[in-house]
Scaffold this motif. Structure first.
Motif, PDB file in Angstrom:
ATOM      1  N   ARG A   1      51.238  19.677  50.356  1.00 34.95           N
ATOM      2  CA  ARG A   1      51.687  20.283  49.100  1.00 34.95           C
ATOM      3  C   ARG A   1      50.554  20.986  48.365  1.00 34.95           C
ATOM      4  O   ARG A   1      50.765  21.967  47.673  1.00 34.95           O
ATOM      5  CB  ARG A   1      52.349  19.244  48.201  1.00 34.95           C
ATOM      6  N   TYR A   2      49.326  20.513  48.542  1.00 32.29           N
ATOM      7  CA  TYR A   2      48.201  21.197  47.900  1.00 32.29           C
ATOM      8  C   TYR A   2      48.042  22.591  48.486  1.00 32.29           C
ATOM      9  O   TYR A   2      47.895  23.570  47.765  1.00 32.29           O
ATOM     10  CB  TYR A   2      46.907  20.413  48.103  1.00 32.29           C
TER      11      TYR A   2
ATOM     12  N   MET B   1      57.692  16.906  44.118  1.00 27.09           N
ATOM     13  CA  MET B   1      56.890  16.282  45.159  1.00 27.09           C
ATOM     14  C   MET B   1      56.487  14.846  44.880  1.00 27.09           C
ATOM     15  O   MET B   1      56.069  14.149  45.773  1.00 27.09           O
ATOM     16  CB  MET B   1      55.642  17.087  45.412  1.00 27.09           C
ATOM     17  N   PHE B   2      56.604  14.396  43.657  1.00 23.42           N
ATOM     18  CA  PHE B   2      56.162  13.033  43.412  1.00 23.42           C
ATOM     19  C   PHE B   2      57.263  11.998  43.584  1.00 23.42           C
ATOM     20  O   PHE B   2      57.049  10.826  43.411  1.00 23.42           O
ATOM     21  CB  PHE B   2      55.601  12.900  41.999  1.00 23.42           C
TER      22      PHE B   2
ATOM     23  N   VAL C   1      41.742  12.308  46.585  1.00 19.47           N
ATOM     24  CA  VAL C   1      42.789  12.231  47.590  1.00 19.47           C
ATOM     25  C   VAL C   1      42.482  13.212  48.729  1.00 19.47           C
ATOM     26  O   VAL C   1      42.875  13.030  49.855  1.00 19.47           O
ATOM     27  CB  VAL C   1      44.162  12.547  46.953  1.00 19.47           C
ATOM     28  N   ASN C   2      41.748  14.241  48.405  1.00 18.83           N
ATOM     29  CA  ASN C   2      41.353  15.180  49.436  1.00 18.83           C
ATOM     30  C   ASN C   2      39.852  15.151  49.671  1.00 18.83           C
ATOM     31  O   ASN C   2      39.232  16.175  49.883  1.00 18.83           O
ATOM     32  CB  ASN C   2      41.821  16.584  49.056  1.00 18.83           C
ATOM     33  N   ALA C   3      39.284  13.963  49.595  1.00 16.74           N
ATOM     34  CA  ALA C   3      37.866  13.762  49.892  1.00 16.74           C
ATOM     35  C   ALA C   3      36.986  14.668  49.046  1.00 16.74           C
ATOM     36  O   ALA C   3      36.431  15.645  49.511  1.00 16.74           O
ATOM     37  CB  ALA C   3      37.602  14.013  51.370  1.00 16.74           C
TER      38      ALA C   3
ATOM     39  N   PHE D   1      41.110  20.888  43.489  1.00 16.43           N
ATOM     40  CA  PHE D   1      41.365  20.487  44.873  1.00 16.43           C
ATOM     41  C   PHE D   1      40.095  19.964  45.523  1.00 16.43           C
ATOM     42  O   PHE D   1      40.069  18.910  46.136  1.00 16.43           O
ATOM     43  CB  PHE D   1      41.899  21.701  45.625  1.00 16.43           C
TER      44      PHE D   1
ATOM     45  N   ARG E   1      50.277  24.296  50.001  1.00 10.08           N
ATOM     46  CA  ARG E   1      51.420  25.141  49.608  1.00 10.08           C
ATOM     47  C   ARG E   1      51.162  25.773  48.254  1.00 10.08           C
ATOM     48  O   ARG E   1      51.439  26.950  48.027  1.00 10.08           O
ATOM     49  CB  ARG E   1      52.701  24.298  49.545  1.00 10.08           C
ATOM     50  N   ILE E   2      50.612  24.964  47.348  1.00  6.62           N
ATOM     51  CA  ILE E   2      50.374  25.491  46.001  1.00  6.62           C
ATOM     52  C   ILE E   2      49.236  26.520  46.021  1.00  6.62           C
ATOM     53  O   ILE E   2      49.286  27.550  45.354  1.00  6.62           O
ATOM     54  CB  ILE E   2      50.106  24.330  45.034  1.00  6.62           C
ATOM     55  N   LEU E   3      48.221  26.242  46.846  1.00  8.63           N
ATOM     56  CA  LEU E   3      47.130  27.214  46.970  1.00  8.63           C
ATOM     57  C   LEU E   3      47.648  28.528  47.567  1.00  8.63           C
ATOM     58  O   LEU E   3      47.249  29.614  47.156  1.00  8.63           O
ATOM     59  CB  LEU E   3      46.010  26.641  47.836  1.00  8.63           C
TER      60      LEU E   3
ATOM     61  N   CYS F   1      39.026  16.443  44.238  1.00  7.08           N
ATOM     62  CA  CYS F   1      40.021  15.376  44.190  1.00  7.08           C
ATOM     63  C   CYS F   1      39.770  14.339  45.267  1.00  7.08           C
ATOM     64  O   CYS F   1      39.557  14.665  46.419  1.00  7.08           O
ATOM     65  CB  CYS F   1      41.400  15.993  44.389  1.00  7.08           C
TER      66      CYS F   1
ATOM     67  N   VAL G   1      52.604  11.339  49.119  1.00  6.04           N
ATOM     68  CA  VAL G   1      51.257  10.829  49.384  1.00  6.04           C
ATOM     69  C   VAL G   1      50.873   9.726  48.409  1.00  6.04           C
ATOM     70  O   VAL G   1      50.064   8.880  48.712  1.00  6.04           O
ATOM     71  CB  VAL G   1      50.171  11.932  49.316  1.00  6.04           C
ATOM     72  N   TRP G   2      51.468   9.778  47.239  1.00  9.29           N
ATOM     73  CA  TRP G   2      51.111   8.731  46.271  1.00  9.29           C
ATOM     74  C   TRP G   2      51.635   7.385  46.745  1.00  9.29           C
ATOM     75  O   TRP G   2      51.017   6.359  46.530  1.00  9.29           O
ATOM     76  CB  TRP G   2      51.673   9.072  44.900  1.00  9.29           C
TER      77      TRP G   2
ATOM     78  N   HIS H   1      59.035  22.700  44.952  1.00  8.20           N
ATOM     79  CA  HIS H   1      58.208  21.670  45.568  1.00  8.20           C
ATOM     80  C   HIS H   1      57.342  20.972  44.543  1.00  8.20           C
ATOM     81  O   HIS H   1      57.197  19.775  44.536  1.00  8.20           O
ATOM     82  CB  HIS H   1      57.289  22.296  46.624  1.00  8.20           C
ATOM     83  N   SER H   2      56.747  21.765  43.656  1.00  3.00           N
ATOM     84  CA  SER H   2      55.778  21.158  42.759  1.00  3.00           C
ATOM     85  C   SER H   2      56.447  20.273  41.725  1.00  3.00           C
ATOM     86  O   SER H   2      55.800  19.439  41.131  1.00  3.00           O
ATOM     87  CB  SER H   2      54.915  22.235  42.087  1.00  3.00           C
TER      88      SER H   2
ATOM     89  N   ARG I   1      43.522   5.846  52.584  1.00  2.00           N
ATOM     90  CA  ARG I   1      44.069   7.149  52.249  1.00  2.00           C
ATOM     91  C   ARG I   1      43.218   7.848  51.200  1.00  2.00           C
ATOM     92  O   ARG I   1      43.115   9.053  51.167  1.00  2.00           O
ATOM     93  CB  ARG I   1      45.513   6.974  51.749  1.00  2.00           C
TER      94      ARG I   1
ATOM     95  N   CYS J   1      41.708  21.689  55.537  1.00  2.00           N
ATOM     96  CA  CYS J   1      42.217  20.694  54.596  1.00  2.00           C
ATOM     97  C   CYS J   1      41.862  19.296  55.098  1.00  2.00           C
ATOM     98  O   CYS J   1      41.840  19.031  56.291  1.00  2.00           O
ATOM     99  CB  CYS J   1      43.737  20.839  54.491  1.00  2.00           C
ATOM    100  N   ALA J   2      41.587  18.397  54.136  1.00  2.00           N
ATOM    101  CA  ALA J   2      41.172  17.036  54.515  1.00  2.00           C
ATOM    102  C   ALA J   2      42.353  16.151  54.920  1.00  2.00           C
ATOM    103  O   ALA J   2      42.151  15.083  55.480  1.00  2.00           O
ATOM    104  CB  ALA J   2      40.431  16.388  53.351  1.00  2.00           C
ATOM    105  N   ASP J   3      43.543  16.591  54.613  1.00  2.00           N
ATOM    106  CA  ASP J   3      44.717  15.777  54.941  1.00  2.00           C
ATOM    107  C   ASP J   3      45.036  15.918  56.435  1.00  2.00           C
ATOM    108  O   ASP J   3      45.389  17.009  56.893  1.00  2.00           O
ATOM    109  CB  ASP J   3      45.896  16.279  54.092  1.00  2.00           C
TER     110      ASP J   3
END
Lengths: 180, 605
Positions: free
Chosen positions: A168-169, B11-12, B71-73, B66, A171-173, B69, B21-22, B7-8, B125, A143-145
């Motif tokens: 959280r990504y 989470m925001f 946020v995840n490069a 994913f 976790r969802i995966l 995105c 993270v936002w 969680h989902s 970030r 993961c990149a985080d």
């Protein structure tokens, strides 16, 4: 199949370490965790020339065992490698039944090439690497985080910087993988 | 999996609080979270997503999304991602190099100034900061390759006026204007001016039409290039006098006046053909300007931007005494500070106010300048929450702010031009290999680093160095010999085996590194400095820079190469290792491996 993740002590006797890891696993993965019967490292995995154990052979050995568990996580003090790499902290099937973590380079007081660190830090590193390798067995990739436990770590600073948790990504995966 | 569902949905918002993270990335400000203390319901991201994501949460959070995105490069922009609008990675990839350069000038100015930590916090970030830092080197290198870059006037027509201006401005800022194909740029810009000058666009005082803006940018670009035609000075004088008589000309006309003002400077033509064409059509341009002037005034303009325009034009033309615009400047300053107090800055409005204040001679105190800069950054952050129309905003915001900063302190240009490449670190994704961002890479694992004299230093990357290990000898080409891209340039010899390194580009060898011939061990130890191979004078033609890798593209490609290498020796079982560090002289660690065979698979582009 049993819904249990089993820790397999391979030439390691550190019960406190195993118990700490065992307690931590269910906070990330929705399975019970137990410490299974200890065993010796398979001789076939030892590379005499390098003085290291080839991790992939240990994974094959674990995966072929008849232990009743959804996942097997081997823990060893031996130094692990895979071809072309100098060493690795751990390896796992992606996805698959077996994973392995070595404490050798994680700052163990008694063995290893790294300068020793204090005990709680050492335990936290082993926990992170254990949860990381189990993540691979559930199909999670790196993961990149940098705070996610699934981030790739090449050195101690990066292990120490990451948390013991999935982001959280991931976790969802994981959720998707388990419900698929 | 009830825990996961919880969680989902949470989470925001507040329950995750500062770890959201936002918030960490500045997408959602602390105030926004605090405005809805009990849940995420008030979060603009969450609210928008709640509707969009409810029926496609899996795709959104699934692997496709994913991977794409920012946020995840992300590697592949676009897809069906609800964040495609605000996705910074998407933005930085879909805009042309020139536009990114203009933005980068702004980013650079921000990073140097007092807002460095704020802007870095926002951009780091999302991966934007690293991406932009790498791009500034890419563009600087392109500019330094100059006329050799293969850009022809017809290619330039593909760029917008804004982008053409950005390229010229960037070259000027970086003090390497001489290396540009000035005639090509001037011709493309003049074409644009004439194209618009011949038409009759509908013009309004309230709204400057886009084509007018393009014309102005082209004119400004021509001024930077110092190739404006020799206008009839008397006619220009009349135009200026006419402008001075207008109480409230539009912002566009003010810019037009400034551009024409620069045009009065004696010009030296660098292209006789261009001179001929521009002189022939100069009258058209003057007619156009005259027509603009006559059309602009409709008797109603009373807005602050228009007041600012009036100040700029009258002060530039010397139509009011030095202190004559001070009352207007104070009004503008009061309005600007009022906007700053609101924190939500209308950037285009603030920009014109600021220009008017500067022109009036009224000063902003250091505290006021800091407050203004801060408001701009906050406004920049706030724009991240506008999901629909993000793509253009960072460009205009940063460019405006950067331009303002830079215009007031030219020394910052020099600081950007002499910016050192960031410290390079061992990259876990590349098995611990290093990949500096300040150079081009090829798929044959060579790198190229341009120097100011136009030569390119060539070497092998760290991954290749790890595989090559200790060679016995290196057979170098003679200086003066011609290299062809993709064809063997030199030969590495080890244990009776040999492998060729291919040339990254057509060119002539000007120098070889004698040090590595004498001590080949330097090659794997210092791949990016002492272990360079040779220096070539490139023969660049159209398209020869295509296919080169830079920055994030280079890293993505190297990541796949590292994976390919691992898979090559992995056996049948798919596994993932942590702590993976490529061994020095990696191939020597595996008995029975043919060194040359493996290397050929990596060094052949």
């Amino acid at each position: 199949m049993s819904s249990v993740i089993e820790l397999v002590a391979l030439d390691i006797t550190d019960q406190e370490l195993l118990s700490s890891l065992c307690a931590e696993v269910p906070t990330t993965y929705p399975f019970q965790c137990r410490i299974g019967a200890a065993e010796k490292l398979p001789v076939s995995a030892l590379d005499m020339h390098r003085g290291q154990y080839q991790a992939t052979r240990i994974l094959e050995h674990l995966a072929s065992s008849d232990r009743d568990a959804v996942r097997l996580l081997g823990i060893t003090t031996a130094d692990l490698f895979t071809p072309i790499l100098r060493y690795i902290f751990g390896e796992a099937m992606l996805p698959g039944k077996a994973a392995i973590v070595s404490t050798h380079r994680l700052g163990n007081l008694s063995r290893g090439t790294q300068p020793p660190c204090d005990r709680p830090l050492f335990i936290s590193r082993v926990i992170k690497e254990g949860i990381h390798e189990l993540g691979h067995t559930f199909g999670l990739t790196h993961c990149a985080d940098p705070s996610c436990v699934m981030t790739a770590s090449r050195e101690m600073a990066r292990i120490d910087a990451k948390s013991t948790q999935l982001c959280r990504y991931c976790r969802i995966l994981l959720d998707d993988f388990l419900t698929a | 999996m009830n825990t996961m569902k919880a969680h989902s949905t949470e989470m925001f918002g507040k329950k995750i609080g500062s770890s959201c993270v936002w918030r960490a990335s500045g997408v959602v400000s602390a105030q926004m979270c605090e405005s809805s203390p009990d849940s995420c319901e008030g979060c603009p991201i969450y609210t928008r997503l709640g509707k969009a994501a409810s029926h496609r949460q899996t795709q959104f959070f699934g692997r496709d999304y994913f991977d794409s995105c920012s946020v995840n490069a992300c590697a592949v922009p676009g897809q069906s991602c609800p964040f495609a609008g605000p996705c910074m990675a998407n933005w930085s990839r879909t805009n042309t190099p020139a536009l990114r350069m203009l933005t980068m000038i702004g980013i650079g100015a921000l990073s140097i100034g007092e807002n460095a930590s704020l802007i870095q916090q926002t951009t780091r970030r999302t991966g934007l900061h690293a991406d932009l830092v790498s791009r500034v080197f890419q563009l600087r290198n392109l500019v330094m390759l100059g006329p050799e870059s293969g850009l022809s006037p017809s290619d330039l027509a593909l760029f917008t006026a804004e982008e053409q201006f950005a390229m010229v401005a960037a070259a000027s800022f970086l003090d390497c204007l001489d290396s540009l194909d000035v005639a090509a740029f001037a011709e493309a810009m003049m074409e644009r001016v004439l194209q618009h000058g011949n038409g009759s666009p509908s013009l309004s005082v309230k709204h400057d039409p886009p084509d007018l803006r393009e014309t102005l940018l082209a004119l400004q670009g021509l001024a930077v290039l110092d190739v404006l035609p020799a206008f009839d000075i008397e006619i220009l004088g009349e135009i200026h006098a006419g402008m001075a008589a207008l109480p409230y000309p539009s912002m566009a006309l003010a810019q037009m006046a400034l551009a024409l003002q620069r045009a009065i400077q004696p010009a030296t033509f660098k292209s006789p053909a261009l001179e001929q064409r521009t002189v022939e059509r100069a009258a058209t341009l003057v007619t156009f300007a005259d027509w603009l002037m006559g059309s602009v005034y409709d008797g109603q303009p009373v807005t602050f931007p228009e007041l600012a325009s009036a100040v700029i034009v009258t002060r530039t033309l010397g139509a009011v005494p030095d202190d004559g615009a001070i009352p207007a400047g104070r009004l503008l300053k009061a309005e600007l500070l009022r906007m700053v107090g609101n924190e939500r800055l209308d950037m285009s409005g603030a920009h014109s106010l600021l220009a008017g204040i500067v022109a009036s001679g009224v000063k902003l105190d250091p505290d006021e300048r800091t407050a203004f800069s801060r408001a701009v950054v906050l406004s920049f952050q706030a724009h991240f929450t506008k999901l629909g129309d993000m793509r253009a905003d960072p460009v205009s915001l940063i460019a405006y702010l950067g331009a303002d900063n830079l215009v007031r302190d030219r020394s910052q240009f020099a600081a950007i031009a002499s910016m050192e490449a960031p410290e390079v670190e061992a990259d876990p994704a590349l098995l611990g290999c290093e990949l500096p961002v300040d150079r081009f890479y090829t798929r044959g694992h060579t790198w190229m680093h341009p120097s100011r004299d136009g030569a390119l230093r060539v070497g092998l990357d760290d991954l290749a160095g790890h595989l090559i290990g200790q060679v016995d000898a290196i057979e170098m080409p003679e200086p003066g010999s011609q290299l062809r891209r993709g064809k063997p340039a030199l030969r590495l010899i080890r244990g009776g085996e040999s492998v060729d390194v291919c040339a990254p580009m057509d060119g002539e060898v000007v120098l070889v590194n004698q040090a590595i011939i004498d001590a080949p061990g330097i090659l794997p130890d210092q791949p990016y400095d002492g272990g360079w191979l040779l220096s070539i004078r490139p023969k660049v033609s159209g398209g020869s820079l295509s296919g080169l890798l830079f920055g994030e593209n280079a890293r993505e490609w190297q990541t796949t190469e590292a994976r390919r290498l691992q898979e090559m020796f992995q056996g049948d079982m798919a596994t993932a290792a942590d702590g993976a560090t490529l061994a020095r002289d990696a191939l020597a660690t595996i008995p029975g491996v043919r060194w040359s065979k493996v290397l050929r698979a990596f060094l052949t582009p």
